[in-house]
Design a protein around this motif. Structure first.
Motif, PDB file in Angstrom:
ATOM      1  N   SER A 120      -9.659  64.378   5.485  1.00 12.74           N
ATOM      2  CA  SER A 120      -9.954  65.713   6.006  1.00 12.74           C
ATOM      3  C   SER A 120     -10.176  66.690   4.864  1.00 12.74           C
ATOM      4  CB  SER A 120      -8.815  66.217   6.890  1.00 12.74           C
ATOM      5  OG  SER A 120      -8.661  65.406   7.999  1.00 12.74           O
ATOM      6  N   THR A 166     -11.322  61.558  11.477  1.00 14.47           N
ATOM      7  CA  THR A 166      -9.889  61.692  11.218  1.00 14.47           C
ATOM      8  C   THR A 166      -9.040  61.946  12.459  1.00 14.47           C
ATOM      9  OG1 THR A 166     -10.241  63.980  10.555  1.00 14.47           O
ATOM     10  CG2 THR A 166     -10.106  62.350   8.809  1.00 14.47           C
ATOM     11  N   LEU A 182      -7.886  58.610  13.499  1.00 17.35           N
ATOM     12  CA  LEU A 182      -6.876  58.076  12.580  1.00 17.35           C
ATOM     13  C   LEU A 182      -5.529  58.754  12.778  1.00 17.35           C
ATOM     14  CD1 LEU A 182      -8.892  57.659   9.275  1.00 17.35           C
ATOM     15  CD2 LEU A 182      -8.073  55.880  10.803  1.00 17.35           C
ATOM     16  N   SER A 187      -5.598  60.087   6.511  1.00 19.73           N
ATOM     17  CA  SER A 187      -6.268  61.060   7.368  1.00 19.73           C
ATOM     18  C   SER A 187      -6.262  62.445   6.733  1.00 19.73           C
ATOM     19  CB  SER A 187      -5.602  61.124   8.739  1.00 19.73           C
ATOM     20  OG  SER A 187      -5.618  59.879   9.355  1.00 19.73           O
TER      21      SER A 187
END
Length: 133
Positions: A24, A54, A57, A20
């Motif tokens: 990002s 994200t 996640l 994640s």
């Protein structure tokens, strides 16, 4: 009661958290390079989607960490999970249209598109074709 394999769930949580963070970073760097109009801009709808997917996640990694800490299956907050899923779906639509806009905008500003190594690779926009890998 369900027995949980804590080391495997913990490794899964760490993996999803690191994934994640990396997704990002990739997405934000693509947007920042577009706004700064750098010489090389890597962007596609998939890169744009990463920033919207994200949070979901991150939530899954949070649930995995709760599973390791409490040693039982955590209860999922359905409202939060549904909201994060809707954000990811909305982000797919936004990223599709933003990639079309960014492509037209960059081509209009004199950027050229490098040839891709595979059909899955994101578009790479450069000011000069000598900058292509």
């Amino acid at each position: 009661m369900v027995k949980i394999n804590r080391p495997i769930v913990g490794l899964f949580g760490v993996f999803v958290f690191l994934l994640s963070c990396w997704l990002s970073w990739v997405s934000l760097s693509g947007y920042l390079s577009f706004f700064k109009l750098n010489d090389v801009i890597i962007f596609s709808w998939k890169v744009g989607l990463f920033i919207f997917g994200t949070p979901l996640l991150f939530y899954f990694s949070y649930l995995a960490f709760l599973c390791v800490i409490k040693n039982k299956v955590p209860v999922m907050n359905n409202k939060l999970a549904n909201s994060l899923t809707l954000l990811a779906m909305f982000g797919a639509i936004i990223s599709l249209f933003s990639s079309i806009y960014i492509g037209h905008n960059l081509k209009g500003s004199g950027y050229k598109v490098c040839s891709k190594a595979s059909w899955v690779a994101p578009n790479e926009y450069v000011r000069d074709l000598k900058l292509c890998p």
